[in-house]
Motif scaffolding. Structure first.
Motif, mmCIF file in Angstrom:
data_model
loop_
_atom_site.group_PDB
_atom_site.id
_atom_site.type_symbol
_atom_site.label_atom_id
_atom_site.label_comp_id
_atom_site.label_asym_id
_atom_site.label_seq_id
_atom_site.Cartn_x
_atom_site.Cartn_y
_atom_site.Cartn_z
ATOM 1 N N ASP A 1 39.018 26.215 43.971
ATOM 2 C CA ASP A 1 38.564 27.102 43.102
ATOM 3 C C ASP A 1 39.434 28.420 43.059
ATOM 4 N N LEU A 2 39.886 28.729 44.188
ATOM 5 C CA LEU A 2 40.890 30.018 44.434
ATOM 6 C C LEU A 2 41.748 29.669 45.421
ATOM 7 N N ALA A 3 43.150 29.564 45.285
ATOM 8 C CA ALA A 3 44.226 29.216 46.380
ATOM 9 C C ALA A 3 45.093 30.307 46.283
ATOM 10 N N PRO B 1 49.681 36.921 39.839
ATOM 11 C CA PRO B 1 48.977 38.103 40.326
ATOM 12 C C PRO B 1 49.378 38.238 41.902
ATOM 13 N N VAL B 2 49.834 39.475 41.932
ATOM 14 C CA VAL B 2 49.976 39.826 43.491
ATOM 15 C C VAL B 2 49.379 40.847 43.945
ATOM 16 N N ILE B 3 48.246 40.562 44.989
ATOM 17 C CA ILE B 3 47.583 41.599 45.724
ATOM 18 C C ILE B 3 48.120 41.976 47.129
ATOM 19 N N ALA C 1 37.702 40.984 42.220
ATOM 20 C CA ALA C 1 37.735 40.583 40.783
ATOM 21 C C ALA C 1 38.179 39.258 40.822
ATOM 22 N N LEU C 2 39.101 39.045 41.693
ATOM 23 C CA LEU C 2 39.727 37.629 41.477
ATOM 24 C C LEU C 2 38.540 36.560 42.208
ATOM 25 N N ILE C 3 37.790 36.989 43.322
ATOM 26 C CA ILE C 3 36.680 36.074 43.817
ATOM 27 C C ILE C 3 35.691 35.937 42.886
ATOM 28 N N ARG D 1 32.236 33.370 39.303
ATOM 29 C CA ARG D 1 32.272 32.831 38.051
ATOM 30 C C ARG D 1 31.461 34.270 37.219
ATOM 31 N N GLY D 2 31.678 35.320 37.953
ATOM 32 C CA GLY D 2 30.767 36.370 37.275
ATOM 33 C C GLY D 2 31.336 37.227 36.266
#
Length: 321
Positions: free
Chosen positions: A148-150, A203-205, A312-314, A320-321
């Motif tokens: 779901d997030l990589a 996107p770069v964090i 925000a990414l999470i 999925r908020g």
């Protein structure tokens, strides 16, 4: 193994080994095409990288594990360097690095952590035990799971090295294919290698590795420093930046299993020169138990430049908020 210098600089060894790198890359592509990915019934997050060792993956995983543990997230790691195939839940009071690897012992301090040579089996075991989400320590190249997030972690000072795939360079796969599976890049430290230009629109964090609150104690102290991590020089540079006087430095291979005689030689060297033997937290868990009281540790924390960006990414990809 110790990373060869040409992995960073390039040159004729990289060119000579490039055909072997192409074969390695071809093998990984064929493996991915022949594998059907499995989607877990809970959110899966992956913290990986494109290069072998030293990108900052473990501190990122630790930071996320601490923040998500209260929501029921658990960690799954391959347990590199350990002999247990798993799935087994890590118990720091019972297991040693030779059992489960060094990174899982650190991660278990932040959240329930499982070791499994099969990532899917580890995920299934964590879910069966009640995990509401699973955080994968490494696995960006694993074709058997849907994330779901990589996140692809990149060290700003090293970047992608010489840009070649192993053994010609440090890359586990081509940059473009690896980044195509990443939802975001976590950039550790200042971008001295053009990472932002290379990743394009992903996107770069940004984040930094910052010594903990006790770091000031190193100013002016004489130290004999040793490390068996991806890039030991980063640790030595950190000590120098903290004001320590480096009497000697000793670089070992990543995940090196320390012997008692090696540690006693380092301790004796430090004693002869009026210095303190010091290492990283990741190395400390690999020391023989009897040697640990003799060695001091420099600990670092991950500091997000914009914590709200990761939150925000999470929220978007996981909650999925």
């Amino acid at each position: 193994m110790r990373a060869p210098e040409f992995w960073a600089t390039g040159g004729w060894p990289a060119l000579a080994l490039a055909p072997l790198g192409s074969l390695y890359d071809l093998g990984s592509r064929l493996r991915r095409r022949m594998t059907t990915a499995w989607r877990a019934p809970v959110p899966l997050l992956c913290v990986g990288n494109l290069v072998l060792g030293g990108a900052g993956k473990t501190p990122v995983t630790l930071a996320l594990a601490r923040s998500l543990a209260k929501e029921g997230a658990e960690v799954v790691s391959r347990g590199y360097g350990g002999h247990l195939a798993g799935p087994v839940r890590v118990d720091p009071t019972l297991h040693r690095a030779r059992d489960v690897g060094d990174e899982p012992l650190l991660l278990a301090e932040a959240a329930p952590t499982w070791v499994a040579k099969s990532k899917r089996q580890g995920v299934e075991a964590a879910i069966a035990a009640g995990a509401k989400a699973v955080l994968l320590d490494d696995g960006l190249q694993n074709p058997g799971l849907v994330y779901d997030l990589a996140l692809a972690v990149v060290d700003g000072g090293f970047g992608f090295g010489n840009g070649h795939v192993v053994p010609a360079g440090p890359l586990r796969e081509s940059i473009d294919r690896g980044l195509a599976r990443a939802h975001a890049v976590v950039l550790i430290g200042a971008d001295r290698t053009g990472v932002r230009v290379r990743v394009g629109g992903i996107p770069v964090i940004e984040a930094d590795l910052v010594p903990d609150a006790a770091a000031q104690r190193w100013r002016g102290r004489r130290v004999v420093a040793f490390a068996g991590i991806g890039r030991p020089q980063k640790f030595f540079d950190t000590l120098a930046e903290l004001g320590a006087s480096l009497i000697a430095t000793h670089a070992f291979a990543d995940h090196h299993a320390y012997r008692e005689d090696e540690i006693m030689a380092l301790v004796e060297n430090a004693n002869r020169t009026g210095a303190v033997p010091v290492t990283t937290a990741k190395d400390w868990v690999r020391l023989p138990a009897a040697a640990r009281p003799m060695i001091e540790v420099v600990r670092v924390d991950l500091l997000w430049s914009k914590p709200e960006a990761m939150a925000a990414l999470i929220n978007e990809r996981v909650r999925r908020g």
